[in-house]
Design a protein around this motif. Structure first.
Motif, PDB file in Angstrom:
ATOM      1  N   PHE A 150       0.903 -44.047  35.938  1.00  0.00           N
ATOM      2  CA  PHE A 150      -0.335 -43.389  36.367  1.00  0.00           C
ATOM      3  C   PHE A 150      -0.056 -42.098  37.127  1.00  0.00           C
ATOM      4  O   PHE A 150      -0.826 -41.143  37.030  1.00  0.00           O
ATOM      5  CB  PHE A 150      -1.181 -44.341  37.220  1.00  0.00           C
ATOM      6  N   ALA A 151       1.043 -42.060  37.865  1.00  0.00           N
ATOM      7  CA  ALA A 151       1.393 -40.821  38.566  1.00  0.00           C
ATOM      8  C   ALA A 151       1.756 -39.725  37.562  1.00  0.00           C
ATOM      9  O   ALA A 151       1.408 -38.553  37.764  1.00  0.00           O
ATOM     10  CB  ALA A 151       2.546 -41.067  39.530  1.00  0.00           C
ATOM     11  N   LEU A 152       2.439 -40.095  36.478  1.00  0.00           N
ATOM     12  CA  LEU A 152       2.838 -39.093  35.479  1.00  0.00           C
ATOM     13  C   LEU A 152       1.648 -38.522  34.710  1.00  0.00           C
ATOM     14  O   LEU A 152       1.677 -37.349  34.321  1.00  0.00           O
ATOM     15  CB  LEU A 152       3.841 -39.702  34.497  1.00  0.00           C
ATOM     16  N   VAL A 153       0.623 -39.340  34.482  1.00  0.00           N
ATOM     17  CA  VAL A 153      -0.530 -38.837  33.733  1.00  0.00           C
ATOM     18  C   VAL A 153      -1.609 -38.258  34.649  1.00  0.00           C
ATOM     19  O   VAL A 153      -2.658 -37.828  34.172  1.00  0.00           O
ATOM     20  CB  VAL A 153      -1.140 -39.917  32.808  1.00  0.00           C
ATOM     21  N   GLY A 154      -1.363 -38.243  35.954  1.00  0.00           N
ATOM     22  CA  GLY A 154      -2.280 -37.601  36.878  1.00  0.00           C
ATOM     23  C   GLY A 154      -3.431 -38.462  37.362  1.00  0.00           C
ATOM     24  O   GLY A 154      -4.420 -37.936  37.877  1.00  0.00           O
ATOM     25  N   ARG A 155      -3.350 -39.752  37.215  1.00  0.00           N
ATOM     26  CA  ARG A 155      -4.391 -40.666  37.713  1.00  0.00           C
ATOM     27  C   ARG A 155      -3.985 -41.144  39.107  1.00  0.00           C
ATOM     28  O   ARG A 155      -3.454 -42.228  39.297  1.00  0.00           O
ATOM     29  CB  ARG A 155      -4.543 -41.865  36.783  1.00  0.00           C
ATOM     30  N   THR A 156      -4.268 -40.323  40.103  1.00  0.00           N
ATOM     31  CA  THR A 156      -3.803 -40.579  41.463  1.00  0.00           C
ATOM     32  C   THR A 156      -4.373 -41.868  42.036  1.00  0.00           C
ATOM     33  O   THR A 156      -3.658 -42.645  42.677  1.00  0.00           O
ATOM     34  CB  THR A 156      -4.180 -39.399  42.381  1.00  0.00           C
ATOM     35  N   GLY A 157      -5.657 -42.112  41.827  1.00  0.00           N
ATOM     36  CA  GLY A 157      -6.283 -43.318  42.370  1.00  0.00           C
ATOM     37  C   GLY A 157      -5.638 -44.589  41.843  1.00  0.00           C
ATOM     38  O   GLY A 157      -5.357 -45.524  42.598  1.00  0.00           O
ATOM     39  N   TRP A 158      -5.420 -44.634  40.531  1.00  0.00           N
ATOM     40  CA  TRP A 158      -4.780 -45.802  39.936  1.00  0.00           C
ATOM     41  C   TRP A 158      -3.328 -45.926  40.382  1.00  0.00           C
ATOM     42  O   TRP A 158      -2.828 -47.036  40.564  1.00  0.00           O
ATOM     43  CB  TRP A 158      -4.863 -45.744  38.420  1.00  0.00           C
ATOM     44  N   ALA A 159      -2.664 -44.785  40.550  1.00  0.00           N
ATOM     45  CA  ALA A 159      -1.274 -44.821  41.025  1.00  0.00           C
ATOM     46  C   ALA A 159      -1.212 -45.386  42.444  1.00  0.00           C
ATOM     47  O   ALA A 159      -0.332 -46.197  42.758  1.00  0.00           O
ATOM     48  CB  ALA A 159      -0.660 -43.431  40.975  1.00  0.00           C
ATOM     49  N   VAL A 160      -2.160 -44.993  43.283  1.00  0.00           N
ATOM     50  CA  VAL A 160      -2.195 -45.516  44.650  1.00  0.00           C
ATOM     51  C   VAL A 160      -2.501 -47.014  44.634  1.00  0.00           C
ATOM     52  O   VAL A 160      -1.885 -47.800  45.372  1.00  0.00           O
ATOM     53  CB  VAL A 160      -3.234 -44.741  45.498  1.00  0.00           C
ATOM     54  N   ALA A 161      -3.438 -47.435  43.787  1.00  0.00           N
ATOM     55  CA  ALA A 161      -3.771 -48.859  43.694  1.00  0.00           C
ATOM     56  C   ALA A 161      -2.553 -49.668  43.251  1.00  0.00           C
ATOM     57  O   ALA A 161      -2.266 -50.733  43.818  1.00  0.00           O
ATOM     58  CB  ALA A 161      -4.931 -49.062  42.721  1.00  0.00           C
ATOM     59  N   CYS A 162      -1.830 -49.187  42.263  1.00  0.00           N
ATOM     60  CA  CYS A 162      -0.617 -49.891  41.816  1.00  0.00           C
ATOM     61  C   CYS A 162       0.452 -49.863  42.899  1.00  0.00           C
ATOM     62  O   CYS A 162       1.202 -50.829  43.058  1.00  0.00           O
ATOM     63  CB  CYS A 162      -0.091 -49.277  40.520  1.00  0.00           C
ATOM     64  N   GLY A 163       0.532 -48.772  43.644  1.00  0.00           N
ATOM     65  CA  GLY A 163       1.497 -48.684  44.744  1.00  0.00           C
ATOM     66  C   GLY A 163       1.200 -49.689  45.845  1.00  0.00           C
ATOM     67  O   GLY A 163       2.109 -50.328  46.385  1.00  0.00           O
ATOM     68  N   VAL A 164      -0.080 -49.844  46.170  1.00  0.00           N
ATOM     69  CA  VAL A 164      -0.473 -50.835  47.175  1.00  0.00           C
ATOM     70  C   VAL A 164      -0.165 -52.240  46.671  1.00  0.00           C
ATOM     71  O   VAL A 164       0.361 -53.085  47.409  1.00  0.00           O
ATOM     72  CB  VAL A 164      -1.966 -50.678  47.545  1.00  0.00           C
ATOM     73  N   LEU A 165      -0.479 -52.501  45.409  1.00  0.00           N
ATOM     74  CA  LEU A 165      -0.163 -53.798  44.820  1.00  0.00           C
ATOM     75  C   LEU A 165       1.347 -54.041  44.855  1.00  0.00           C
ATOM     76  O   LEU A 165       1.803 -55.155  45.147  1.00  0.00           O
ATOM     77  CB  LEU A 165      -0.680 -53.872  43.385  1.00  0.00           C
ATOM     78  N   PHE A 166       2.126 -53.009  44.580  1.00  0.00           N
ATOM     79  CA  PHE A 166       3.583 -53.110  44.639  1.00  0.00           C
ATOM     80  C   PHE A 166       4.035 -53.549  46.034  1.00  0.00           C
ATOM     81  O   PHE A 166       4.874 -54.440  46.174  1.00  0.00           O
ATOM     82  CB  PHE A 166       4.221 -51.764  44.263  1.00  0.00           C
ATOM     83  N   LEU A 167       3.467 -52.943  47.067  1.00  0.00           N
ATOM     84  CA  LEU A 167       3.847 -53.294  48.440  1.00  0.00           C
ATOM     85  C   LEU A 167       3.467 -54.736  48.783  1.00  0.00           C
ATOM     86  O   LEU A 167       4.228 -55.445  49.441  1.00  0.00           O
ATOM     87  CB  LEU A 167       3.203 -52.327  49.424  1.00  0.00           C
TER      88      LEU A 167
END
Length: 85
Positions: free
Chosen positions: A35-52
């Motif tokens: 999601f970070a590579l395709v520019g979907r910042t919100g989804w990238a942050v959501a996946c990052g939080v889930l990762f943590l």
């Protein structure tokens, strides 16, 4: 039938939780990067939080595994007291 002593005789599948946690780590990390590579910042942050969250869970599971076995009834002991009728 419930006997009321389930917390004392409960069994925890820690290895299964560890495997599922690692699987979740892989998917959450992949989702964050994708999601970070395709520019979907919100989804990238959501996946990052889930990762943590999954990292914390995996750390807790590993901690419980390393603590060693506490009282665990054997496979021949049922997880509840049999009905006495």
């Amino acid at each position: 039938m419930r006997s009321g002593n389930e917390p004392a005789t409960a069994r925890s599948p820690l290895r299964m939780r560890l495997v599922l946690g690692v699987w979740g780590l892989l998917w959450a990390a992949g989702g964050t990067v994708a999601f970070a590579l395709v520019g979907r910042t919100g989804w990238a942050v959501a996946c990052g939080v889930l990762f943590l969250v999954v990292v914390v869970d995996v750390v807790m599971v590993v901690r419980h595994i390393r603590q060693g076995p506490h009282y665990q009834p054997g496979r021949d002991v049922p997880p509840y007291e049999p009905d006495r009728e």
